[in-house]
Motif scaffolding. Structure first.
Motif, PDB file in Angstrom:
ATOM      1  N   CYS A 147       0.833  -1.202   0.000  1.00 26.96           N
ATOM      2  CA  CYS A 147       0.000   0.000   0.000  1.00 26.96           C
ATOM      3  C   CYS A 147       0.867   1.251   0.000  1.00 26.96           C
ATOM      4  O   CYS A 147       1.851   1.329   0.722  1.00 26.96           O
ATOM      5  N   HIS A 149      -0.655   4.301   0.446  1.00 23.32           N
ATOM      6  CA  HIS A 149      -1.488   5.392   0.971  1.00 23.32           C
ATOM      7  C   HIS A 149      -0.960   6.017   2.263  1.00 23.32           C
ATOM      8  O   HIS A 149      -1.257   7.165   2.552  1.00 23.32           O
ATOM      9  N   PHE A 150      -0.268   5.256   3.057  1.00 20.33           N
ATOM     10  CA  PHE A 150       0.295   5.783   4.308  1.00 20.33           C
ATOM     11  C   PHE A 150      -0.738   6.516   5.161  1.00 20.33           C
ATOM     12  O   PHE A 150      -0.538   7.679   5.530  1.00 20.33           O
TER      13      PHE A 150
HETATM   14 FE1  SF4 Z   1      -5.501   0.706   4.078  1.00 20.11          FE
HETATM   15 FE2  SF4 Z   1      -4.473   3.100   4.667  1.00 20.11          FE
HETATM   16 FE3  SF4 Z   1      -3.406   0.911   5.722  1.00 20.11          FE
HETATM   17 FE4  SF4 Z   1      -3.108   1.425   3.122  1.00 20.11          FE
HETATM   18  S1  SF4 Z   1      -2.280   2.649   4.790  1.00 20.11           S
HETATM   19  S2  SF4 Z   1      -3.640  -0.545   4.074  1.00 20.11           S
HETATM   20  S3  SF4 Z   1      -5.101   2.404   2.648  1.00 20.11           S
HETATM   21  S4  SF4 Z   1      -5.529   1.648   6.088  1.00 20.11           S
END
Ligand code: SF4
Ligand code: SAH
Length: 430
Positions: A147, A149-150
């Motif tokens: 991921c 997205h952090f």
């Molecule tokens: Fe989901 Fe955010 Fe964790 Fe990525 S960082 S796995 S989008 S909760």
């Protein structure tokens, strides 16, 4: 994802001739897969290792050697510390290195000492793992991992690494193989599944549309989706592809824009609700589920009421809700305005009461209807089997082994917050 990984590790060890057993005392290898997402999950590991060590010692007394392997994100987050705290563990392997298990097991030498493997190798483990086979009528298929997205509370970008999408042809080949070996339903997996951006297709919507051509694949699902990465092509697949089940797991986390911003979630409440509306416009009966975090640092009473309001607006069919857990190494763990544990508990209880009442209402609304149910397993009581409706409701009926793996038509006669009961009207012709 962890269930999928465990199956792949079992397959990898199958290379060496190992077979799965649920009798611990006869296992030459005890393998524990772990989760690091919240403190509770992480801490469970140590008590479990203790229990496994008892088995290991009992076998040792009989002259039998046992390898105790710990896998998963706890290893990625701190494998060395894990070996220090848990002396019984022989091998610790992070999620990107499962393909190396046969080599690690073969080369393991007690005299040379214990081993930790937790790097991010350049090669993709998917290129080295053995081909998957269906282990039942419903199977997982990982299409995306990691991921970017952090979110400020989350360890996934650190434990699973950056986003990687498997090429479309690889996914389709694996899907075909699963169906050839008995799968009727495939759940596409990814930490950010709708953000799939691999070779050979524009997006996950295209992958789903291509999978719809696989003869014998009756149901397609996917999880977990990140709201702002949702595409029209995925949404309209719910209108165009009959095999795509009317269920979407779309975690909002919080119903307050201020909290979403502090969480580093890249959408507003309004934008989230618009996505929900777009799904409902193409598939009015779609079941919607979400994850929620309560007690994020700085969450006020008003912020929390925002979450309750969103829940009332959306009307969720199911959900997962958690108290914020401060995870080492994440920005949110260092935020000054941490919320009192007592307040977190109160908020979680109120939220869960509301969510559970919605879940029950959703289930009760199906009483009297007939639904297709994919029968998956034997029930706890004799003569009972259970499976899932298109809306992912667990459904119990009277039936026998011959119905397992089949989609049958069931008249729903009863409902609780967590399951349905009913009677088979007729097995659906394949
Ligand atoms: Fe989901 Fe955010 Fe964790 Fe990525 S960082 S796995 S989008 S909760
Ligand atoms: N990628 C998915 C979520 C994967 S983690 C998404 O963004 O929706 C699964 C869920 O665990 C998250 O949705 C979140 O609700 C919860 N979670 C993650 N980290 C957490 C933390 N530090 N404390 C409490 N819950 C957490």
């Amino acid at each position: 994802m962890n269930m999928y990984d465990s199956a792949r590790m079992r397959d990898a060890l199958g290379f060496l001739g190992y077979q799965e057993t649920d009798r611990k005392e006869e296992a030459d290898i005890l393998l524990l897969n772990t989760c690091h997402i919240r403190e509770k999950a992480s801490e469970k590991l140590f008590s479990e290792v203790g229990r496994m060590n008892e088995v290991k010692q009992a076998r040792k007394a009989k002259g039998l050697d046992t390898l105790l392997i710990v896998a998963g994100c706890v290893v990625q987050a701190g494998g060395e510390e894990l070996l220090r705290r848990a002396h019984a563990v022989d091998i610790a392997v992070g999620p990107q290195n499962y393909h190396r298990l046969p080599e690690l097991v073969t080369k393991f030498n007690r005299k040379k000492g214990r081993v930790v493997v937790a790097d991010f190798p350049a090669e993709s483990k998917f290129d080295f793992l053995p081909e998957t086979r269906a282990t039942g009528a419903s199977c997982f298929l990982a299409v995306q991992e990691g991921c970017d997205h952090f979110c400020s509370y989350c360890v996934v970008p650190y434990t699973r690494g950056c986003e990687y999408s498997r090429p479309a042809d690889e996914i389709l080949a694996e899907a075909r193989r699963l169906v050839e070996t008995g799968a009727k339903e495939i759940m596409l997996l990814g930490q950010n599944v709708n953000g799939w951006h691999g070779e050979g297709a524009r997006d996950l919507g295209d992958i789903i549309r291509m999978m719809a051509d696989i003869q014998g694949l009756e149901r397609i699902r996917y999880t977990t989706s990140y709201p702002s990465e949702m595409t029209d092509n995925i949404i309209t697949a719910h209108r165009d592809v009959p095999q795509l089940m009317p269920y979407i797991h779309l975690p909002i986390q919080s119903g307050s824009d201020a909290v979403l911003k502090a969480m580093n979630r890249q959408y507003t409440v309004r934008e989230y609700l618009d996505i929900v509306d777009r799904f409902r416009a193409v598939r009015p009966d779609i079941a919607i589920s979400s994850d929620f975090i309560v007690g994020f640092p700085g969450e006020t009473d008003a912020d929390f009421e925002g979450t309750m309001d969103v829940v009332r607006q959306v009307q969720y069919a199911s959900s997962f809700s958690f108290k914020f857990s401060a995870r080492p190494g994440t920005p949110a763990s260092l935020m000054k305005n941490q919320i009192d544990e007592r307040i977190k508990t109160e908020r979680l209880m109120r939220l869960q009461e509301l969510l559970l009442s919605q879940q029950k209402a959703f289930n009760v609304a199906t009483v009297g209807k007939t639904l297709d149910v994919l029968m998956i397993e034997k029930g706890r009581e004799k003569g009972q089997i259970s499976g899932y409706t298109p809306y992912l409701q667990n459904t119990h009926v009277e039936g026998d082994k011959s119905n397992l793996g089949q989609i049958v038509t069931v008249r729903i006669t009863g409902a609780t917050a967590t399951s349905l009961s009913g009677e088979i009207i007729n097995p659906k012709a394949d």
